[in-house]
Enzyme design. Structure first.
Site, short mmCIF file in Angstrom:
data_model
loop_
_atom_site.label_atom_id
_atom_site.label_comp_id
_atom_site.label_asym_id
_atom_site.label_seq_id
_atom_site.Cartn_x
_atom_site.Cartn_y
_atom_site.Cartn_z
N GLN A 193 51.73 -49.24 5.35
CA GLN A 193 52.78 -48.91 6.34
C GLN A 193 53.92 -48.21 5.60
OE1 GLN A 193 54.22 -49.76 9.59
NE2 GLN A 193 56.21 -49.09 8.86
N THR A 194 54.33 -47.04 6.10
CA THR A 194 55.45 -46.35 5.46
C THR A 194 56.20 -45.50 6.47
OG1 THR A 194 56.08 -44.86 3.66
CG2 THR A 194 54.01 -44.39 4.77
N ARG A 195 57.49 -45.32 6.22
CA ARG A 195 58.32 -44.37 6.98
C ARG A 195 58.98 -43.38 6.02
NH1 ARG A 195 62.75 -48.18 6.05
NH2 ARG A 195 64.44 -46.68 6.18
N HIS A 199 55.69 -41.11 -2.98
CA HIS A 199 55.98 -40.76 -4.36
C HIS A 199 54.98 -41.47 -5.27
CE1 HIS A 199 59.54 -38.76 -2.92
NE2 HIS A 199 60.02 -39.88 -2.41
N HIS A 202 54.45 -45.22 -4.87
CA HIS A 202 53.65 -45.59 -3.70
C HIS A 202 52.16 -45.40 -3.99
CE1 HIS A 202 57.56 -44.18 -1.75
NE2 HIS A 202 57.51 -45.47 -1.51
N GLY A 287 55.50 -54.97 1.33
CA GLY A 287 56.26 -54.82 0.09
C GLY A 287 57.63 -55.42 0.17
N ARG A 288 58.45 -55.04 -0.77
CA ARG A 288 59.82 -55.53 -0.86
C ARG A 288 60.64 -55.05 0.33
NH1 ARG A 288 64.73 -53.84 -2.71
NH2 ARG A 288 66.00 -55.35 -3.86
N ASP A 289 61.37 -55.95 0.99
CA ASP A 289 62.28 -55.63 2.10
C ASP A 289 61.56 -54.80 3.17
OD1 ASP A 289 64.66 -55.76 3.50
OD2 ASP A 289 65.46 -53.93 2.61
N HIS A 290 60.39 -55.28 3.58
CA HIS A 290 59.58 -54.57 4.56
C HIS A 290 60.39 -54.38 5.86
CE1 HIS A 290 55.59 -53.53 6.37
NE2 HIS A 290 56.23 -53.88 7.47
N ALA A 291 60.47 -53.12 6.31
CA ALA A 291 61.17 -52.76 7.56
C ALA A 291 62.63 -53.23 7.56
CB ALA A 291 60.45 -53.32 8.78
N ARG A 447 83.75 -39.63 30.18
CA ARG A 447 84.22 -39.25 28.84
C ARG A 447 83.10 -39.40 27.82
NH1 ARG A 447 90.07 -42.01 28.09
NH2 ARG A 447 89.23 -43.50 29.62
N ALA A 474 87.67 -38.63 21.79
CA ALA A 474 86.57 -39.53 21.40
C ALA A 474 87.08 -40.94 21.09
CB ALA A 474 85.82 -38.96 20.20
#
Length: 569
Positions: A193-195, A199, A202, A287-291, A447, A474
């Site tokens: 799984q990747t976003r 490299h 990976h 992996g580490r800190d998935h998502a 607005r 704004a």
């Protein structure tokens, strides 16, 4: 015998004949135009990617998922998949109604038989599902500021799948992947799984995972919605294609997943596991800190580095897919190879380039070493991310009426045109209202619409390499955040708070607006009868009291130079 990952999964599509009949009937039904996230969710509902769901969650299922990560039936399901709609649309719908679900072009994709309608407690959903009701979390921000206030639940009849014109050869439904595995005799398949672009770290991680699981490899990147600011999926897929020949052709396959990520960390990891099981996978790399979404409002990580692995491991048997867990991969200089960080002895020289450092090197045209990434990948990234002083960007001034925004913006425009190199467009609040938003009033809703229109135009200018200078009031932080998200997909967003005090603005009152507002002749006037939410962390805060316009514009120029957005070639 048919392997479990080879057998077809049930889909929600009706027969072609029934679909044609329902398309004709859909013209008489209320229609809901799906958002991008809803299209992604509907596609995975219809093709079996969200099995066991048969539609958008009912209220009972939603409540159970939020509190216990389970459907009302007791089946494991960690993430709410809901159809959020506007209050106006919800007021016209009752349980028992059918509604047509359409894409952005008006094509009917499905019929929803509504069984439930309710107003959710979004703060509770944020705390239970994402761990905090913190707007720094992209899914929490979406909940409060993008998603509609009412949820509809019910079963879905699929008429046709959404149309994708890009990378069709890499798009596979769960059953198409299962048929592919069946044809090749792949009984054990591990998903990556990747976003992000691939490299060298990976590649090493995926090689090790396939060896450890004794499995074939499916590179399964998300190409639906990811985190704002991520590399666009067109660039990422070109990167994947560029490095596919680095993998053994006979044991590796690339397939794209049209998933709208929530960046939900541990819960999302479990969700990804269920989705991969439905696609015929037997193993998944976590992996580490998935998502993980990054830092919260206090500057701390939302989730622990290995929280996702721990939650996945606890539910692994129910998920029906085996986790291949890895620590962070680092490059050991002495051995010229990548290794898991927890296996490297103390004292070894370890090299790494963070995502922030990679973006800096791309932005400034600096070298990216071959030990970190493949030349083919770097070439693709440089095509999309030229040096920052050749990219488009937006300067977004915000402040009270009469603060000096328009005057400074005009001065800045002239200075940037004097420098040259890129077209410069000024989107002044009053001018935009005259030409783009003349039908709008000054309610909060109108607005917001006006600011979003300015943001859209600025994003198009930025995407095409120009400079957009915006100068609206704004007043609302959420709307400014939405504009930032729109623009940062394509270039830099530089928020400049013109911090002139209300008292000074009222003293100037060149247009006489404050006087009219004090008399009650102008309602919902920012600073008098309507709030102004001061930017918490703008790129620049400019003081105008006691300083001339040229000085203020020069402060902005210096900031742009400091950020690398302007300067000598």
């Amino acid at each position: 015998m048919t392997q479990p990952n080879h057998a077809p999964v049930p889909e929600l599509y009706v027969s072609p004949e029934a679909a044609e009949s329902l398309k004709h009937e859909a013209g008489k039904l209320p229609s809901w135009d799906l958002t991008l996230r809803q299209v992604c969710d509907l596609e995975l509902l219809m093709n079996g990617g969200f099995l066991p769901l048969r539609g958008f969650l009912t209220q009972a299922d939603y409540d159970s998922v939020v509190s216990d990560m389970r459907l009302a039936s007791g089946l494991l399901w960690p993430m709410p998949v809901t159809l959020d709609v506007s209050q106006d649309f919800a007021d016209r719908i009752e349980p028992g109604d059918d509604i047509a679900l359409r894409d952005a072009e008006g094509v009917v994709l499905a019929i929803l038989s509504v069984t439930d309608k309710w107003t959710p407690d979004k703060s509770l959903e944020a705390r239970m599902v994402y761990g905090a009701d913190d707007p720094a979390h992209p899914a929490v921000h979406y909940l409060h500021h993008v998603a509609g206030p009412v949820y509809l639940g019910g079963r879905v009849k699929g008429l046709q799948e959404p149309t994708h014109y890009d990378f069709r050869g890499h798009r596979n439904t769960p059953n198409e992947l299962r048929a592919h595995f069946r044809k090749l005799g792949w009984r054990r398949v591990v998903a990556f799984q990747t976003r992000n672009p691939l490299h060298r770290a990976h590649q090493e991680l995926t090689f090790r995972a396939a060896r450890e699981a004794q499995a074939n490899l499916l590179i399964h990147p998300v190409v639906g919605m990811t985190k704002p600011g991520d590399v666009d999926h067109f660039t990422r897929v070109r990167c994947y294609e560029a490095v596919l020949d680095k993998y053994p052709h006979a044991t590796t396959h690339l397939s794209l997943l049209n998933l709208a990520m929530r960046m939900g960390g541990p819960r999302e990891a479990v969700w990804h596991g269920i989705i991969r099981r439905n696609h015929g996978l037997t193993h998944m790399i976590v992996g580490r800190d998935h998502a993980g979404p990054g830092k919260n409002s206090q500057g701390q990580d939302f989730y622990g580095a290995y929280d996702a692995q721990e939650l996945f491991r606890r539910h692994q048997d129910e998920i029906g897919i085996e986790m291949v867990d890895f620590k962070q991969m680092v490059y050991v200089q002495d051995r010229a190879q990548y290794e898991p960080a927890n296996e490297v002895e103390e004292g070894a020289v370890v090299l790494d380039i963070s995502g922030t450092e990679l973006r800096r090197r791309l932005r400034e045209g600096l070298d990216i070493p071959e030990w970190f990434s493949f030349p083919e990948v770097v070439t693709q990234l440089r095509r999309t991310s030229p040096a920052r002083n050749r990219q488009g960007f937006t300067v977004f001034f915000t402040g009270f009426s009469g603060s000096g925004k328009s005057t400074i913006a005009n001065a800045l425009m002239v200075k940037l045109m004097e420098i040259g190199g890129r077209p410069v467009t000024l989107l002044d609040g009053d001018v935009v209202r005259k030409h783009l938003s003349s039908e709008l009033g000054f309610s909060k809703e109108h607005r917001d619409i006006n600011i979003r229109r300015i943001g859209y135009v600025a994003s198009e200018i930025t995407k095409n390499g120009g400079i957009a200078i915006c100068a609206p009031i704004a007043p609302y932080a959420a709307t400014r955040r939405a504009v930032r998200d729109m623009i940062e997909v394509s270039g830099a967003f530089v928020e400049v708070h013109v911090a002139t005090s209300l008292e000074e603005c009222e003293r100037r009152d060149r247009k006489g607006l404050y006087k009219l507002a004090r008399q009650g002749r102008i309602t919902e006037f920012t600073g008098i009868s309507d709030p102004y939410e001061i930017p918490a962390n703008p790129e620049l805060r400019v003081e105008t009291e006691g300083f001339d316009v040229d000085y203020a514009a020069q402060q902005v120029l210096l900031k742009l130079e400091q950020m690398g957005l302007i300067g000598l070639e």
